[in-house]
Design an enzyme around this catalytic site. Structure first.
Site, PDB file in Angstrom:
ATOM      1  N   MET A   1      19.495   1.795 -60.307  1.00  0.00           N
ATOM      2  CA  MET A   1      17.358   0.848 -59.715  1.00  0.00           C
ATOM      3  C   MET A   1      18.624  -0.731 -58.693  1.00  0.00           C
ATOM      4  SD  MET A   1      18.016  -2.849 -62.669  1.00  0.00           S
ATOM      5  CE  MET A   1      16.829  -2.088 -64.011  1.00  0.00           C
ATOM      6  N   PRO A   2      17.742  -0.085 -58.025  1.00  0.00           N
ATOM      7  CA  PRO A   2      17.788  -1.267 -56.864  1.00  0.00           C
ATOM      8  C   PRO A   2      17.514  -2.520 -57.176  1.00  0.00           C
ATOM      9  CG  PRO A   2      17.117   1.222 -55.750  1.00  0.00           C
ATOM     10  CD  PRO A   2      17.199   1.456 -57.165  1.00  0.00           C
TER      11      PRO A   2
END
Length: 124
Positions: A1-2
């Site tokens: 999850m950037p």
């Protein structure tokens, strides 16, 4: 999850900011193969009199603080840095020389994802 926080100086048009958000999201997808639904980008605008770059007040700049779930290779990180730098330059016409990207790896146990569970528990 950037998760990206992008800081830029105030004064860009709504269209430029929209392009920056879209282009930086796509840069993440293209460079590290993150699925688009997992990418989060927050744009922060800073008053020009609150910025100094290389001793020059109000010099255009961009700072990206990128938080990633640990495990990406140095090559993937380098690709992300290059892609974000290009996306910012393309979107708001800041010299790539004045773009900085800082990546922080977050342990899977320290990143919460959908439904309030850790990335480790989600199998990421």
């Amino acid at each position: 999850m950037p998760i990206l926080n992008i800081q830029i100086m105030q004064g860009h048009s709504a269209a430029q900011k929209t392009n920056l958000l879209k282009n930086s999201s796509q840069a993440v997808v293209d460079s590290i193969a993150a699925p688009l639904p997992s990418v989060r980008v927050v744009l922060e605008e800073v008053a020009s009199d609150h910025v100094i770059v290389a001793g020059e007040l109000a010099k255009p700049m961009a700072l990206v603080l990128a938080r990633l779930i640990e495990g990406r290779t140095p090559e993937k990180k380098a690709a992300l840095i290059a892609a974000l730098s290009q996306a910012i330059h393309k979107s708001i016409d800041i010299s790539e020389q004045d773009v900085r990207v800082i990546i922080t790896d977050i342990p899977k146990t320290d990143m919460g994802v959908a439904n309030g569970i850790t990335a480790l528990a989600a199998g990421r």
